[in-house]
Design a protein around this motif. Structure first.
Motif, PDB file in Angstrom:
ATOM      1  N   TYR A  75      65.587  85.822  31.146  1.00  8.83           N
ATOM      2  CA  TYR A  75      66.370  85.633  30.069  1.00  8.83           C
ATOM      3  C   TYR A  75      65.441  85.086  29.187  1.00  8.83           C
ATOM      4  N   TRP A  76      65.538  84.657  27.664  1.00 12.98           N
ATOM      5  CA  TRP A  76      64.611  83.621  26.194  1.00 12.98           C
ATOM      6  C   TRP A  76      65.626  82.906  26.370  1.00 12.98           C
ATOM      7  N   ILE A  77      64.645  81.601  26.004  1.00 11.97           N
ATOM      8  CA  ILE A  77      65.765  80.158  26.652  1.00 11.97           C
ATOM      9  C   ILE A  77      64.747  79.579  24.895  1.00 11.97           C
ATOM     10  N   CYS A  78      65.476  78.272  24.420  1.00 10.82           N
ATOM     11  CA  CYS A  78      64.334  78.412  23.519  1.00 10.82           C
ATOM     12  C   CYS A  78      64.661  76.929  23.333  1.00 10.82           C
ATOM     13  N   PHE A  79      63.396  75.971  22.878  1.00 10.89           N
ATOM     14  CA  PHE A  79      63.801  74.593  22.865  1.00 10.89           C
ATOM     15  C   PHE A  79      63.135  73.932  21.105  1.00 10.89           C
ATOM     16  N   GLU A  80      63.095  72.614  21.284  1.00  6.25           N
ATOM     17  CA  GLU A  80      62.076  71.926  20.142  1.00  6.25           C
ATOM     18  C   GLU A  80      61.445  71.510  21.351  1.00  6.25           C
ATOM     19  N   ASN A  81      59.615  71.722  20.286  1.00  2.00           N
ATOM     20  CA  ASN A  81      58.467  71.356  20.924  1.00  2.00           C
ATOM     21  C   ASN A  81      58.568  70.663  21.303  1.00  2.00           C
ATOM     22  N   LYS A  82      59.036  69.290  21.357  1.00  2.00           N
ATOM     23  CA  LYS A  82      59.123  68.060  21.526  1.00  2.00           C
ATOM     24  C   LYS A  82      59.370  67.793  23.076  1.00  2.00           C
ATOM     25  N   SER A  83      60.269  68.741  22.866  1.00  2.00           N
ATOM     26  CA  SER A  83      61.061  68.313  24.114  1.00  2.00           C
ATOM     27  C   SER A  83      60.216  69.440  25.058  1.00  2.00           C
ATOM     28  N   ILE A  84      59.008  70.016  25.102  1.00  7.40           N
ATOM     29  CA  ILE A  84      58.553  70.918  25.941  1.00  7.40           C
ATOM     30  C   ILE A  84      57.376  69.873  26.333  1.00  7.40           C
ATOM     31  N   LEU A  85      56.631  70.309  28.064  1.00  7.48           N
ATOM     32  CA  LEU A  85      55.520  69.622  28.636  1.00  7.48           C
ATOM     33  C   LEU A  85      54.904  70.895  29.573  1.00  7.48           C
ATOM     34  N   PRO A  86      53.782  71.517  28.761  1.00 10.26           N
ATOM     35  CA  PRO A  86      53.268  73.018  29.759  1.00 10.26           C
ATOM     36  C   PRO A  86      52.127  71.336  30.236  1.00 10.26           C
ATOM     37  N   THR A  87      51.834  72.240  31.505  1.00  8.17           N
ATOM     38  CA  THR A  87      50.583  71.545  32.614  1.00  8.17           C
ATOM     39  C   THR A  87      50.149  72.404  33.790  1.00  8.17           C
ATOM     40  N   CYS A  88      49.274  72.121  34.133  1.00  5.45           N
ATOM     41  CA  CYS A  88      48.462  72.376  35.096  1.00  5.45           C
ATOM     42  C   CYS A  88      48.532  71.501  36.245  1.00  5.45           C
ATOM     43  N   TYR A  89      48.615  72.238  36.835  1.00  5.62           N
ATOM     44  CA  TYR A  89      49.155  71.336  38.322  1.00  5.62           C
ATOM     45  C   TYR A  89      48.341  71.539  39.055  1.00  5.62           C
ATOM     46  N   ASP A  90      47.448  71.389  39.582  1.00  6.40           N
ATOM     47  CA  ASP A  90      46.322  71.412  40.660  1.00  6.40           C
ATOM     48  C   ASP A  90      46.590  71.072  42.222  1.00  6.40           C
ATOM     49  N   ALA A  91      46.481  72.108  42.731  1.00  3.71           N
ATOM     50  CA  ALA A  91      47.095  72.841  43.707  1.00  3.71           C
ATOM     51  C   ALA A  91      46.273  72.888  45.131  1.00  3.71           C
ATOM     52  N   GLY A  92      44.921  72.209  44.910  1.00  2.00           N
ATOM     53  CA  GLY A  92      43.621  72.117  45.840  1.00  2.00           C
ATOM     54  C   GLY A  92      43.239  73.688  46.656  1.00  2.00           C
ATOM     55  N   VAL A  93      42.939  73.396  47.189  1.00  2.00           N
ATOM     56  CA  VAL A  93      41.687  74.530  47.762  1.00  2.00           C
ATOM     57  C   VAL A  93      42.352  75.590  48.821  1.00  2.00           C
ATOM     58  N   ASP A  94      42.848  77.199  47.638  1.00  2.00           N
ATOM     59  CA  ASP A  94      43.207  77.874  49.335  1.00  2.00           C
ATOM     60  C   ASP A  94      41.416  78.555  49.674  1.00  2.00           C
ATOM     61  N   GLU A  95      41.690  79.092  50.852  1.00  2.00           N
ATOM     62  CA  GLU A  95      40.274  79.986  51.423  1.00  2.00           C
ATOM     63  C   GLU A  95      40.255  80.447  50.903  1.00  2.00           C
ATOM     64  N   THR A  96      41.143  82.445  50.180  1.00  2.00           N
ATOM     65  CA  THR A  96      40.451  83.217  49.675  1.00  2.00           C
ATOM     66  C   THR A  96      40.693  83.156  47.672  1.00  2.00           C
ATOM     67  N   GLU A  97      41.245  82.265  47.137  1.00  2.00           N
ATOM     68  CA  GLU A  97      41.308  81.583  46.027  1.00  2.00           C
ATOM     69  C   GLU A  97      40.596  81.100  45.648  1.00  2.00           C
ATOM     70  N   GLY A  98      39.969  79.483  46.401  1.00  2.00           N
ATOM     71  CA  GLY A  98      38.799  78.675  45.870  1.00  2.00           C
ATOM     72  C   GLY A  98      39.864  77.665  45.534  1.00  2.00           C
ATOM     73  N   HIS A  99      39.647  77.112  44.191  1.00  2.00           N
ATOM     74  CA  HIS A  99      40.336  75.672  44.214  1.00  2.00           C
ATOM     75  C   HIS A  99      41.533  76.682  43.109  1.00  2.00           C
ATOM     76  N   VAL A 100      42.429  76.261  42.988  1.00  2.00           N
ATOM     77  CA  VAL A 100      44.077  76.632  43.243  1.00  2.00           C
ATOM     78  C   VAL A 100      44.475  75.575  41.623  1.00  2.00           C
TER      79      VAL A 100
END
Length: 198
Positions: A75-100
């Motif tokens: 489904y599509w849902i839309c917002f005002e940009n001032k109400s949106i915060l994209p982030t990259c959460y550091d999930a640590g190290v995965d033994e096959t993927e490395g730092h993820v």
């Protein structure tokens, strides 16, 4: 006197432009709702096209939205940009993927908070680059739309706010789109939904 007249002309032009833009946005929303009545959960603010909703309808017919239903439809849902915060959460190290890292988007409207995230963690550099790309297409725009699936039933979060969670697929503003399959190409339509009428 001349300065007052000039100021009134500018104000009139701004008002007229706003009225025309709102009229165009309303016509666009009516067109989207007539073609895909269940595919859009909010106003689209003129960001989405019929092709955006058709892309989601290629694999599944859009069912009515029922929060918490086991449903993979996007489904599509839309917002005002001032109400949106994209982030990259550091999930640590995965033994096959490395730092993820995992892409998260916090968003809210007047009624609900939303948390959208990618199904899988990414290499940390890719995660951070994706978030930068989202912020880049948000810059200079007022609204953004998110295509998400498996949206949960609302529950109170740890701050006592009503919240829904879903899987992020695409993110679109008037400047561009990021995520999986952002464009309804002829090849994609032929392979997945040749009978779909636009």
């Amino acid at each position: 006197m001349w300065e007052t007249m000039r100021a009134l002309q500018i104000l009139f032009f701004i008002l007229l432009s706003s009225i025309l833009a709102n009229g165009a946005d309303s016509a666009n929303l009516a067109k989207l709702k007539s073609k895909f009545p269940n595919g859009l959960l909010s106003d689209d603010y003129g960001v989405l096209s019929v092709e955006d909703l058709a892309l989601n309808a290629c694999r599944l017919k859009p069912p009515a939205f029922i929060p918490g239903a086991t449903n993979t439809y996007e489904y599509w849902i839309c917002f005002e940009n001032k109400s949106i915060l994209p982030t990259c959460y550091d999930a640590g190290v995965d033994e096959t993927e490395g730092h993820v890292g995992r892409v998260y988007i916090d968003a809210h409207d007047s009624e609900m908070r939303y948390k959208f995230f990618e199904r899988r963690p990414w290499p940390i550099r890719d995660c951070r680059n994706f978030v930068k790309a989202l912020k880049k297409i948000m810059k200079g725009t007022l609204h953004a739309c998110i295509s998400a699936s498996s949206i949960t039933k609302e529950e109170k979060n740890d701050r006592g706010q009503m919240e829904r969670v879903g899987f992020l697929h695409r993110f679109k503003t008037r400047k561009g789109c990021e995520g999986e399959e952002c464009e309804l190409t002829k090849k994609f339509k032929k392979e997945y939904c040749p009978e779909l009428e636009l």
